[in-house]
Design a protein around this motif. Structure first.
Motif, PDB file in Angstrom:
ATOM      1  N   ILE A 238       0.837  -1.198   0.000  1.00 21.09           N
ATOM      2  CA  ILE A 238       0.000   0.000   0.000  1.00 21.09           C
ATOM      3  C   ILE A 238       0.872   1.249   0.000  1.00 21.09           C
ATOM      4  O   ILE A 238       0.601   2.215  -0.737  1.00 21.09           O
ATOM      5  CB  ILE A 238      -0.953   0.005   1.222  1.00 21.09           C
ATOM      6  CG1 ILE A 238      -1.841  -1.237   1.195  1.00 21.09           C
ATOM      7  CG2 ILE A 238      -1.792   1.271   1.217  1.00 21.09           C
ATOM      8  CD1 ILE A 238      -2.684  -1.371  -0.052  1.00 21.09           C
ATOM      9  N   GLN A 239       1.931   1.243   0.812  1.00 20.28           N
ATOM     10  CA  GLN A 239       2.841   2.383   0.829  1.00 20.28           C
ATOM     11  C   GLN A 239       3.491   2.579  -0.534  1.00 20.28           C
ATOM     12  O   GLN A 239       3.633   3.701  -1.022  1.00 20.28           O
ATOM     13  CB  GLN A 239       3.915   2.189   1.895  1.00 20.28           C
ATOM     14  CG  GLN A 239       3.412   2.384   3.323  1.00 20.28           C
ATOM     15  CD  GLN A 239       4.500   2.080   4.332  1.00 20.28           C
ATOM     16  OE1 GLN A 239       5.028   0.975   4.366  1.00 20.28           O
ATOM     17  NE2 GLN A 239       4.826   3.075   5.145  1.00 20.28           N
ATOM     18  N   LEU A 240       3.882   1.471  -1.155  1.00 24.89           N
ATOM     19  CA  LEU A 240       4.491   1.576  -2.486  1.00 24.89           C
ATOM     20  C   LEU A 240       3.510   2.154  -3.494  1.00 24.89           C
ATOM     21  O   LEU A 240       3.876   2.990  -4.331  1.00 24.89           O
ATOM     22  CB  LEU A 240       4.959   0.194  -2.957  1.00 24.89           C
ATOM     23  CG  LEU A 240       6.343  -0.264  -2.503  1.00 24.89           C
ATOM     24  CD1 LEU A 240       6.627  -1.650  -3.036  1.00 24.89           C
ATOM     25  CD2 LEU A 240       7.406   0.712  -2.963  1.00 24.89           C
ATOM     26  N   MET A 241       2.274   1.708  -3.421  1.00 23.91           N
ATOM     27  CA  MET A 241       1.270   2.240  -4.337  1.00 23.91           C
ATOM     28  C   MET A 241       1.060   3.727  -4.100  1.00 23.91           C
ATOM     29  O   MET A 241       0.926   4.504  -5.042  1.00 23.91           O
ATOM     30  CB  MET A 241      -0.043   1.461  -4.186  1.00 23.91           C
ATOM     31  CG  MET A 241      -1.060   1.746  -5.283  1.00 23.91           C
ATOM     32  SD  MET A 241      -2.574   0.747  -5.134  1.00 23.91           S
ATOM     33  CE  MET A 241      -1.904  -0.911  -5.244  1.00 23.91           C
TER      34      MET A 241
ATOM     35  N   ASP B   2       7.773   4.208 -12.390  1.00 27.76           N
ATOM     36  CA  ASP B   2       9.052   3.532 -12.185  1.00 27.76           C
ATOM     37  C   ASP B   2       9.737   4.004 -10.910  1.00 27.76           C
ATOM     38  O   ASP B   2      10.766   3.476 -10.509  1.00 27.76           O
ATOM     39  CB  ASP B   2       9.968   3.690 -13.389  1.00 27.76           C
ATOM     40  CG  ASP B   2      10.565   5.074 -13.499  1.00 27.76           C
ATOM     41  OD1 ASP B   2       9.847   6.042 -13.211  1.00 27.76           O
ATOM     42  OD2 ASP B   2      11.741   5.188 -13.897  1.00 27.76           O
ATOM     43  N   ALA B   3       9.136   4.999 -10.238  1.00 27.03           N
ATOM     44  CA  ALA B   3       9.648   5.391  -8.923  1.00 27.03           C
ATOM     45  C   ALA B   3       9.606   4.208  -7.963  1.00 27.03           C
ATOM     46  O   ALA B   3      10.473   4.057  -7.107  1.00 27.03           O
ATOM     47  CB  ALA B   3       8.827   6.543  -8.368  1.00 27.03           C
ATOM     48  N   VAL B   4       8.597   3.369  -8.108  1.00 23.84           N
ATOM     49  CA  VAL B   4       8.461   2.228  -7.217  1.00 23.84           C
ATOM     50  C   VAL B   4       9.656   1.294  -7.344  1.00 23.84           C
ATOM     51  O   VAL B   4      10.125   0.717  -6.368  1.00 23.84           O
ATOM     52  CB  VAL B   4       7.142   1.479  -7.507  1.00 23.84           C
ATOM     53  CG1 VAL B   4       6.996   0.267  -6.602  1.00 23.84           C
ATOM     54  CG2 VAL B   4       5.962   2.418  -7.342  1.00 23.84           C
TER      55      VAL B   4
ATOM     56  N   PRO C  98       5.667  -5.425  -7.828  1.00 23.22           N
ATOM     57  CA  PRO C  98       4.688  -5.491  -8.928  1.00 23.22           C
ATOM     58  C   PRO C  98       3.329  -4.910  -8.551  1.00 23.22           C
ATOM     59  O   PRO C  98       2.697  -4.229  -9.367  1.00 23.22           O
ATOM     60  CB  PRO C  98       4.581  -7.000  -9.203  1.00 23.22           C
ATOM     61  CG  PRO C  98       5.885  -7.552  -8.740  1.00 23.22           C
ATOM     62  CD  PRO C  98       6.247  -6.743  -7.537  1.00 23.22           C
ATOM     63  N   ILE C  99       2.890  -5.136  -7.304  1.00 27.12           N
ATOM     64  CA  ILE C  99       1.598  -4.587  -6.869  1.00 27.12           C
ATOM     65  C   ILE C  99       1.649  -3.060  -6.900  1.00 27.12           C
ATOM     66  O   ILE C  99       0.725  -2.392  -7.386  1.00 27.12           O
ATOM     67  CB  ILE C  99       1.245  -5.088  -5.455  1.00 27.12           C
ATOM     68  CG1 ILE C  99       0.994  -6.593  -5.475  1.00 27.12           C
ATOM     69  CG2 ILE C  99       0.008  -4.361  -4.926  1.00 27.12           C
ATOM     70  CD1 ILE C  99       0.780  -7.200  -4.098  1.00 27.12           C
ATOM     71  N   GLY C 100       2.715  -2.497  -6.369  1.00 25.99           N
ATOM     72  CA  GLY C 100       2.846  -1.044  -6.335  1.00 25.99           C
ATOM     73  C   GLY C 100       2.914  -0.432  -7.710  1.00 25.99           C
ATOM     74  O   GLY C 100       2.294   0.612  -7.982  1.00 25.99           O
TER      75      GLY C 100
ATOM     76  N   PRO D  15      11.951   7.217  -1.113  1.00 26.35           N
ATOM     77  CA  PRO D  15      11.352   6.308  -2.078  1.00 26.35           C
ATOM     78  C   PRO D  15      10.587   7.097  -3.134  1.00 26.35           C
ATOM     79  O   PRO D  15       9.751   7.921  -2.818  1.00 26.35           O
ATOM     80  CB  PRO D  15      10.407   5.450  -1.224  1.00 26.35           C
ATOM     81  CG  PRO D  15      10.951   5.553   0.170  1.00 26.35           C
ATOM     82  CD  PRO D  15      11.501   6.946   0.257  1.00 26.35           C
ATOM     83  N   GLY D  16      10.876   6.799  -4.385  1.00 24.80           N
ATOM     84  CA  GLY D  16      10.197   7.498  -5.471  1.00 24.80           C
ATOM     85  C   GLY D  16      11.118   8.508  -6.087  1.00 24.80           C
ATOM     86  O   GLY D  16      11.715   9.320  -5.415  1.00 24.80           O
ATOM     87  N   THR D  17      11.295   8.456  -7.404  1.00 25.30           N
ATOM     88  CA  THR D  17      12.198   9.388  -8.053  1.00 25.30           C
ATOM     89  C   THR D  17      11.584  10.071  -9.241  1.00 25.30           C
ATOM     90  O   THR D  17      12.262  10.768  -9.957  1.00 25.30           O
ATOM     91  CB  THR D  17      13.466   8.661  -8.535  1.00 25.30           C
ATOM     92  OG1 THR D  17      13.093   7.598  -9.405  1.00 25.30           O
ATOM     93  CG2 THR D  17      14.245   8.101  -7.370  1.00 25.30           C
TER      94      THR D  17
END
Length: 524
Positions: free
Chosen positions: A28-31, A248-250, A265-267, A519-521
């Protein structure tokens, strides 16, 4: 031979295992990180640029760009979960196609991050000048200080986009001092942006002003437009690709992710699908309420960001048009009688976009770190400030160049140039996935791209398709930048490469004290 240096994948993964970064992020955080990086300048600002290129066909443009991103995301999902290390497409390429092509990818990413940060700075400037200064404070910023000369021309009033340059420099200063963005802060910003866009969709699609007649003609510039102009639905898709690339930040957050083989993959795919639906609904709401027909000349849309478009937008009949707005979504709500909500949406963009600039600039330092760690760039670029423990040299250089770009170029041109580098990187990711299937088929893959024989080539073809539909200037910028990179590679990088000197496994002790990466670019 220049293709003889391929970094062993086991060595890359060994480095990742010895890093000190904690794995704390779940799916969830990744998403949320993906959504936070995707939703930004692309939808808040480029909506007007896309409408000028394609008219109501902007909705189709979002679908085309989204389709390319979906197949690219599948490739990213497999390789990011398989190789959960920093460096993104650069690192993936180093382990598959070798150092030379990996260098070209890293060089393209350096350009992409910087120009994307400049584009977001310009997007923030429009909301700052329109909502904060004009609507709330009653201050009208002179055109000479609100737009760069390449969008209005000196005689038309544009000299420098001062707010855009200042926000880029401010964020640069904060990064040097050591400011980082926590997951909680990011989640709040995501909530602000999603809430603002949800309100926009609800108010526009249910507004009495909404009319299906505003979508006719649906493709005023045609499906393909004229090659080299970036017009038509496909040309707009090449520009609006900028509104998607945050997914692609994930992948670059994989090193901080719990169970990356499952959660990455979920994110990736979850955030992409969520934003795709949002974008199409936002475009429908904007065009259906106030219209989105482009300003034409000689049967073609006037070039977005050009002096001619600025002159047309100064005419009374076009002054309130969607395609002439620097703060498109807030402008739409004001036009249909929701000024208060429109201003709140402008505030949301004003608050959220600086964090996007921050993660873009931070993300570029990560690419510099990885390339410097491999010996391909001078150690000076990863020098750490003794007090702040941040890479102050490269951050200052990058931030200064971003500020210059933001001061003098329009957001549409910046987005197109950034897209050129991004599309090349995505293409190389697809190549890397296909090569790893052949060279290392036994390695564990918790997520496998279905029908890679089809998805892989579709990703490559889709990236090339969008690239050749960019405006000519944007297409030319990448090879020119690439030629400059070749000089750097053959004059410095190749002979200083650690892999070339037989040093395979490289440790990161030199920057173990740095603050954990955000996280995230990406953002669009």
């Amino acid at each position: 031979m220049i293709f003889d240096r391929v970094k062993p994948l086991d060595a890359i993964l060994a480095v990742a295992e010895k890093k000190s970064l904690k794995r704390t992020l779940g799916p969830i955080q990744l998403m949320l990180f993906g959504i936070g990086c995707i939703i930004g300048t692309g939808i808040f600002v480029l909506t007007s640029v896309g409408a000028q290129k394609a008219g109501p066909g902007l909705m189709l443009a979002f679908a085309i760009a989204g389709a390319v991103c979906i197949v690219a995301a599948l490739c990213y999902a497999e390789i990011a979960a398989m190789i959960p290390v920093a460096g993104s497409a650069y690192t993936y390429s180093y382990a598959t196609v070798g150092e030379f092509l990996a260098w070209t990818v890293g060089w393209a990413l350096i350009m992409e991050y910087a120009i994307a940060a400049a584009a977001v700075s310009v997007g923030w400037s429009g909301y700052f000048a329109g909502t904060i200064l004009n609507e709330f404070l009653g201050v009208h910023l002179p055109q000479a200080l609100a737009h760069g000369p390449l969008i209005l021309g000196g005689e038309e009033g544009g000299v420098i986009n001062l707010p855009a340059a200042l926000i880029a420099l401010l964020v640069t200063g904060l990064l040097i001092l050591g400011t980082s963005e926590s997951a909680k802060v990011n989640a709040v910003l995501v909530a602000i942006k999603v809430t603002a866009l949800t309100a926009f969709i609800a108010l526009t699609l249910t507004s009495p002003e909404f009319s299906a007649d505003r979508f006719n003609p649906f493709l005023p510039a045609g499906l393909f437009g004229v090659w080299g102009t970036g017009t038509g639905a496909v040309g707009a898709a090449a520009t609006m690709f900028f509104a998607y690339v945050g997914f692609d930040a994930v992948s670059t957050a994989a090193e901080e992710t719990k169970d990356p083989q499952r959660n990455v993959p979920i994110g990736l795919i979850g955030s992409l699908l969520f934003c795709t639906v949002f974008y199409i609904l936002v475009a429908a709401g904007a065009i259906g309420t106030i219209g989105g027909q482009p300003i034409m000349s000689g049967g073609l849309p006037v070039e977005a960001g050009s002096v001619e478009l600025a002159r047309q937008c100064a005419l009374p009949q076009y002054s309130q048009a969607l395609v002439c707005s620097d703060e498109a979504l807030a402008h739409v709500l004001r036009e249909i009688g929701f000024s208060g909500v429109g201003n709140m949406l402008g505030v949301a963009a004003f608050l959220a976009l600086p964090s996007v600039i921050l993660v873009l600039l931070f993300g570029q330092t990560r690419i510099f770190f990885v390339m410097s760690r491999d010996g391909l760039l001078p150690p000076l670029l990863s020098r750490v400030h003794p007090r702040f423990k941040t890479p102050h040299v490269v951050t200052a250089i990058t931030g200064s160049l971003v500020a210059i770009g933001a001061a003098f170029f329009p957001v549409g041109q910046l987005a197109d140039i950034s897209n050129a580098g991004t599309l090349y990187a995505f293409l190389m990711v697809a190549v890397a996935v296909m090569m790893l299937r052949r060279t290392d088929p036994a390695r564990k893959r918790s997520f496998r791209v279905p029908a890679l024989w089809l998805i892989g080539p579709l990703t490559i073809a889709g990236c090339i398709f969008l690239f050749v539909n960019l405006p000519t200037n944007a297409m030319l910028f990448l090879p020119i930048w690439g030629v400059l990179g070749l000089f750097v590679y053959f004059l410095y990088s190749r002979r200083n490469s650690l892999l070339g000197r037989g040093i395979v496994e490289v440790h990161e002790d030199d920057y173990a004290d740095l603050e954990p990466p955000i996280p995230g670019t990406h953002d669009a």
